[in-house]
Design an enzyme around this catalytic site. Structure first.
Site, PDB file in Angstrom:
ATOM      1  N   ARG A  29       6.751  -4.322  13.133  1.00 47.06           N
ATOM      2  CA  ARG A  29       6.119  -4.152  11.815  1.00 47.06           C
ATOM      3  C   ARG A  29       7.156  -4.290  10.710  1.00 47.06           C
ATOM      4  O   ARG A  29       6.917  -4.917   9.685  1.00 47.06           O
ATOM      5  CB  ARG A  29       5.504  -2.751  11.689  1.00 47.06           C
TER       6      ARG A  29
ATOM      7  N   SER B 187      -0.954  -5.265   5.491  1.00 48.06           N
ATOM      8  CA  SER B 187      -1.125  -5.595   6.901  1.00 48.06           C
ATOM      9  C   SER B 187      -2.617  -5.784   7.164  1.00 48.06           C
ATOM     10  O   SER B 187      -3.456  -5.426   6.332  1.00 48.06           O
ATOM     11  CB  SER B 187      -0.554  -4.484   7.787  1.00 48.06           C
TER      12      SER B 187
ATOM     13  N   GLY C 205       0.822  -1.210   0.000  1.00 53.29           N
ATOM     14  CA  GLY C 205       0.000   0.000   0.000  1.00 53.29           C
ATOM     15  C   GLY C 205       0.853   1.257   0.000  1.00 53.29           C
ATOM     16  O   GLY C 205       0.572   2.233  -0.689  1.00 53.29           O
TER      17      GLY C 205
ATOM     18  N   ASP D  45      -2.182  -5.801  14.005  1.00 53.59           N
ATOM     19  CA  ASP D  45      -2.933  -5.523  15.230  1.00 53.59           C
ATOM     20  C   ASP D  45      -3.994  -6.604  15.415  1.00 53.59           C
ATOM     21  O   ASP D  45      -4.349  -7.303  14.469  1.00 53.59           O
ATOM     22  CB  ASP D  45      -3.554  -4.119  15.215  1.00 53.59           C
TER      23      ASP D  45
ATOM     24  N   ARG E 244       7.435   1.783   0.752  1.00 55.64           N
ATOM     25  CA  ARG E 244       7.781   0.367   0.910  1.00 55.64           C
ATOM     26  C   ARG E 244       8.160  -0.239  -0.438  1.00 55.64           C
ATOM     27  O   ARG E 244       8.980  -1.155  -0.497  1.00 55.64           O
ATOM     28  CB  ARG E 244       6.636  -0.399   1.563  1.00 55.64           C
TER      29      ARG E 244
ATOM     30  N   ARG F  88      -0.562  -8.735  -3.490  1.00 55.79           N
ATOM     31  CA  ARG F  88      -0.591  -7.665  -2.488  1.00 55.79           C
ATOM     32  C   ARG F  88       0.200  -8.101  -1.262  1.00 55.79           C
ATOM     33  O   ARG F  88       0.093  -9.260  -0.813  1.00 55.79           O
ATOM     34  CB  ARG F  88      -2.038  -7.353  -2.110  1.00 55.79           C
TER      35      ARG F  88
ATOM     36  N   ARG G 175       2.030  11.161  -8.579  1.00 54.43           N
ATOM     37  CA  ARG G 175       1.411  11.218  -7.238  1.00 54.43           C
ATOM     38  C   ARG G 175       2.308  10.603  -6.164  1.00 54.43           C
ATOM     39  O   ARG G 175       1.808  10.121  -5.127  1.00 54.43           O
ATOM     40  CB  ARG G 175       0.042  10.518  -7.218  1.00 54.43           C
TER      41      ARG G 175
HETATM   42  N1  HPA Z   1      -8.512  -2.529   9.895  1.00 55.43           N
HETATM   43  C1  HPA Z   1      -8.397  -2.355   8.594  1.00 55.43           C
HETATM   44  N2  HPA Z   1      -7.245  -2.487   7.963  1.00 55.43           N
HETATM   45  C2  HPA Z   1      -6.160  -2.781   8.676  1.00 55.43           C
HETATM   46  C3  HPA Z   1      -6.219  -2.967  10.040  1.00 55.43           C
HETATM   47  C4  HPA Z   1      -7.461  -2.841  10.677  1.00 55.43           C
HETATM   48  O1  HPA Z   1      -7.583  -3.002  11.897  1.00 55.43           O
HETATM   49  N3  HPA Z   1      -4.979  -3.247  10.470  1.00 55.43           N
HETATM   50  C5  HPA Z   1      -4.176  -3.230   9.400  1.00 55.43           C
HETATM   51  N4  HPA Z   1      -4.885  -2.955   8.306  1.00 55.43           N
END
Ligand code: HPA
Length: 243
Positions: free
Chosen positions: A223, A96, A26, A210, A30, A93, A49
């Site tokens: 991370r 995270s 994303g 998370d 990175r 992709r 962009r």
């Molecule tokens: N929600 C949506 N997208 C995410 C999250 C989340 O908690 N963590 C990492 N990407």
């Protein structure tokens, strides 16, 4: 948009600049990090962009890395232009996600077999049908085999592609979690739908950054390490599935 041709509105690459297989983080920085850390002979083909894209070599295999931004609309733009106009055949992709399953732990890699979504994009596109965005089986199989070989802790199953990052609707997470969903992220459903439309292969890998049930978060150092391991996994999948 039938009038679009190369270069596209969002990618400044010339024909042939982009490899058949593209990794999709994303965050565009990175993409730069991956090119500088993992690829040789890399060059930047896109700065439009500041959504950087690079092509280089990984153990002799030509690979591109393209930032996509966050959410389904941004992913849709980049993946459509890559697959439709630049002839990309495989899109992976590397993102995270937030876990919503008690057996999933911080740092694990989710191999998304399919993606439910809170977005209305597909419902509108498919005239109200609840389309099921699905990963390419050959990539899922290669991902599992490669993760086992590298010793990467992984889970295969559905994710929820959400339109909202800041979402307090825990009930919905629990509901889809009870129906086997492993994690929440924000792009997978768009990637799988567009890849199917364009006749390309797609896979979404997502490191658990998370945990929405346990209320745990990775540190920024964790991370970075988790991301590094997932990039390695994605590049080895690329090697294993290159034709
Ligand atoms: N929600 C949506 N997208 C995410 C999250 C989340 O908690 N963590 C990492 N990407």
């Amino acid at each position: 948009m039938s009038t679009v041709s190369i270069p596209t509105p969002h990618l400044a690459a010339a024909a042939g600049d982009i490899a058949d297989i593209v990794l999709l983080p994303g965050d565009p920085l990175r993409a730069q990090f991956i090119a500088e850390t993992f690829l040789t002979e890399s060059h930047c083909y896109n700065t439009v962009r500041s959504m950087y894209g690079y092509t280089g070599l990984y153990n002799g295999l030509r690979v591109s890395v393209q930032g996509t931004g966050m959410g389904m609309p941004s992913m849709s733009i980049y993946v459509t232009e890559l697959l439709r106009f630049y002839g990309v055949k495989t899109a992976v992709r590397i993102g995270s996600c937030g876990a919503i399953n008690a057996d999933v732990q911080l740092g694990d890699v989710i191999i998304a077999a399919s993606a439910h979504t809170t977005s209305n994009m597909n419902r509108r596109y498919f005239h109200g049908i609840d389309y099921a965005p699905t990963a390419s089986f050959s990539l899922v199989r290669a991902a599992v085999e490669t993760a086992e070989r590298l010793g990467t802790k992984h889970h295969v199953g559905p994710v929820l592609t959400s339109d909202a990052f800041y979402d307090d609707d825990v009930e919905t997470f629990q509901l889809v979690g009870k129906h086997g969903t492993l994690a929440v992220e924000m792009e997978c459903a768009a990637l799988y739908t567009i890849a199917a439309r364009e006749g390309a292969r797609a896979l979404c890998l997502a490191t658990v950054s998370d945990h929405l049930i346990h209320e745990e978060f990775m540190t920024s150092e964790e991370r970075q390490t988790g991301f590094y391991d997932m990039v390695k996994l994605a590049l080895e999948i690329a090697m294993a599935t290159a034709s």
